[in-house]
Write a protein that holds these residues in place. Structure first.
Motif, mmCIF file in Angstrom:
data_model
loop_
_atom_site.group_PDB
_atom_site.id
_atom_site.type_symbol
_atom_site.label_atom_id
_atom_site.label_comp_id
_atom_site.label_asym_id
_atom_site.label_seq_id
_atom_site.Cartn_x
_atom_site.Cartn_y
_atom_site.Cartn_z
ATOM 1 N N ALA A 91 0.826 -0.857 -0.172
ATOM 2 C CA ALA A 91 -0.244 -0.284 -0.530
ATOM 3 C C ALA A 91 1.311 1.117 0.101
ATOM 4 N N VAL A 92 0.615 2.134 -0.271
ATOM 5 C CA VAL A 92 0.788 3.596 0.142
ATOM 6 C C VAL A 92 0.971 3.873 1.206
ATOM 7 N N TYR A 93 1.826 3.959 2.285
ATOM 8 C CA TYR A 93 1.661 4.198 3.686
ATOM 9 C C TYR A 93 1.809 6.005 3.466
ATOM 10 N N TYR A 94 1.120 6.686 4.681
ATOM 11 C CA TYR A 94 0.917 8.428 4.762
ATOM 12 C C TYR A 94 0.777 8.275 6.714
ATOM 13 N N CYS A 95 1.569 9.253 6.976
ATOM 14 C CA CYS A 95 1.006 9.832 8.072
ATOM 15 C C CYS A 95 0.309 11.063 8.595
ATOM 16 N N ALA A 96 -0.636 11.537 9.410
ATOM 17 C CA ALA A 96 -1.388 12.073 8.876
ATOM 18 C C ALA A 96 -1.494 12.414 10.605
ATOM 19 N N THR A 97 -1.606 13.372 11.338
ATOM 20 C CA THR A 97 -2.062 14.384 12.543
ATOM 21 C C THR A 97 -3.606 14.207 12.437
ATOM 22 N N LEU A 98 -4.450 13.848 13.665
ATOM 23 C CA LEU A 98 -5.541 14.465 14.197
ATOM 24 C C LEU A 98 -5.263 15.410 14.692
ATOM 25 N N TYR A 99 -6.916 16.155 15.161
ATOM 26 C CA TYR A 99 -7.145 16.913 15.914
ATOM 27 C C TYR A 99 -6.672 17.281 17.081
ATOM 28 N N ARG A 100 -6.434 16.602 18.547
ATOM 29 C CA ARG A 100 -6.227 15.870 19.509
ATOM 30 C C ARG A 100 -5.099 15.563 19.500
ATOM 31 N N PRO A 101 -4.789 15.125 20.874
ATOM 32 C CA PRO A 101 -3.510 14.916 21.427
ATOM 33 C C PRO A 101 -3.191 13.196 21.562
ATOM 34 N N ARG A 102 -5.163 12.517 22.324
ATOM 35 C CA ARG A 102 -4.383 11.235 22.334
ATOM 36 C C ARG A 102 -5.154 10.415 21.395
ATOM 37 N N CYS A 103 -5.061 9.356 20.880
ATOM 38 C CA CYS A 103 -4.964 8.536 19.652
ATOM 39 C C CYS A 103 -7.283 8.057 20.622
ATOM 40 N N TYR A 104 -7.084 7.587 21.329
ATOM 41 C CA TYR A 104 -8.625 6.685 21.309
ATOM 42 C C TYR A 104 -8.765 5.383 20.221
ATOM 43 N N SER A 105 -10.125 4.823 20.871
ATOM 44 C CA SER A 105 -9.942 3.719 20.127
ATOM 45 C C SER A 105 -10.535 4.545 18.633
ATOM 46 N N ASP A 106 -11.036 5.259 18.017
ATOM 47 C CA ASP A 106 -11.326 5.893 17.080
ATOM 48 C C ASP A 106 -10.453 6.555 16.512
ATOM 49 N N TYR A 107 -8.974 6.241 16.282
ATOM 50 C CA TYR A 107 -8.045 7.186 16.198
ATOM 51 C C TYR A 107 -8.571 6.842 14.426
ATOM 52 N N ALA A 108 -8.556 5.965 13.669
ATOM 53 C CA ALA A 108 -9.272 5.159 12.183
ATOM 54 C C ALA A 108 -10.342 6.541 11.905
ATOM 55 N N THR A 109 -10.973 6.952 11.618
ATOM 56 C CA THR A 109 -12.159 7.933 11.852
ATOM 57 C C THR A 109 -12.044 8.816 12.242
ATOM 58 N N ALA A 110 -10.522 8.744 13.587
ATOM 59 C CA ALA A 110 -11.084 11.079 13.896
ATOM 60 C C ALA A 110 -10.604 11.895 12.938
ATOM 61 N N GLU A 111 -10.581 12.873 13.100
ATOM 62 C CA GLU A 111 -10.823 13.912 11.674
ATOM 63 C C GLU A 111 -9.446 14.595 12.080
ATOM 64 N N VAL A 112 -8.963 14.379 10.468
ATOM 65 C CA VAL A 112 -7.129 14.717 10.077
ATOM 66 C C VAL A 112 -6.607 16.171 9.842
ATOM 67 N N THR A 113 -5.951 16.074 10.813
ATOM 68 C CA THR A 113 -5.642 18.002 9.913
ATOM 69 C C THR A 113 -4.883 18.363 9.205
ATOM 70 N N HIS A 114 -3.637 17.038 9.111
ATOM 71 C CA HIS A 114 -2.632 17.430 8.230
ATOM 72 C C HIS A 114 -2.200 16.074 8.155
ATOM 73 N N ARG A 115 -2.047 15.658 6.925
ATOM 74 C CA ARG A 115 -1.351 14.319 6.324
ATOM 75 C C ARG A 115 -0.035 14.513 4.898
ATOM 76 N N GLY A 116 0.394 14.061 4.535
ATOM 77 C CA GLY A 116 1.563 14.018 3.878
ATOM 78 C C GLY A 116 1.475 13.554 2.854
ATOM 79 N N GLN A 117 1.989 12.607 1.505
ATOM 80 C CA GLN A 117 2.195 12.780 0.156
ATOM 81 C C GLN A 117 2.562 11.270 0.338
ATOM 82 N N GLY A 118 2.795 10.553 0.903
ATOM 83 C CA GLY A 118 2.711 9.011 1.598
ATOM 84 C C GLY A 118 4.299 8.383 0.878
#
Length: 125
Positions: A91-118
């Motif tokens: 796959a293409v792997y990319y990193c992204a920042t969430l809008y909050r400092p902690r992950c919690y179990s819903d991290y995969a669907t939480a709001e992303v503020t910024h992301r890289g190109q992968g």
């Protein structure tokens, strides 16, 4: 804000890779950082989330026990160590920042503020 991934490559099944996410332009410990991956024709999958405040990480079941996320706050960098790679990890792997400092179990669907190109990871069988 900038996130730049590197480290993707072609590797044989069973091999290992370490991905790097270099960041700039924001206070590093204000946001949790998620590694997503997206294979052709599939929806993005959140494979790991790391809280930069306390280093706590969570993982998707598909990678648990094989992938390890870590961060170096001084370098503003996050890593994803991947071992025992499988063809389905391609796959293409990319990193992204969430809008909050902690992950919690819903991290995969939480709001992303910024992301890289992968960065492309290809695992051959």
């Amino acid at each position: 804000v900038q996130l730049v991934e590197s480290g993707g490559s072609l590797v044989q099944a069973g091999g290992s890779l370490r991905l790097t996410c270099a960041t700039s332009g924001f206070r590093f410990d204000d946001y949790a950082i998620v590694w997503f991956r997206q294979a052709p024709g599939k929806e993005p999958e959140g494979v790991s989330c790391l809280s930069t405040t306390d280093g706590m990480a969570v993982y998707a079941d598909s990678v648990k026990g094989r992938f390890t996320a870590a961060n170096d706050n001084a370098k503003r960098t996050m890593y994803l160590q991947m071992t025992n790679l499988k063809p389905e990890d391609t796959a293409v792997y990319y990193c992204a920042t969430l809008y909050r400092p902690r992950c919690y179990s819903d991290y995969a669907t939480a709001e992303v503020t910024h992301r890289g190109q992968g960065t492309q990871v290809t695992v051959s069988s």
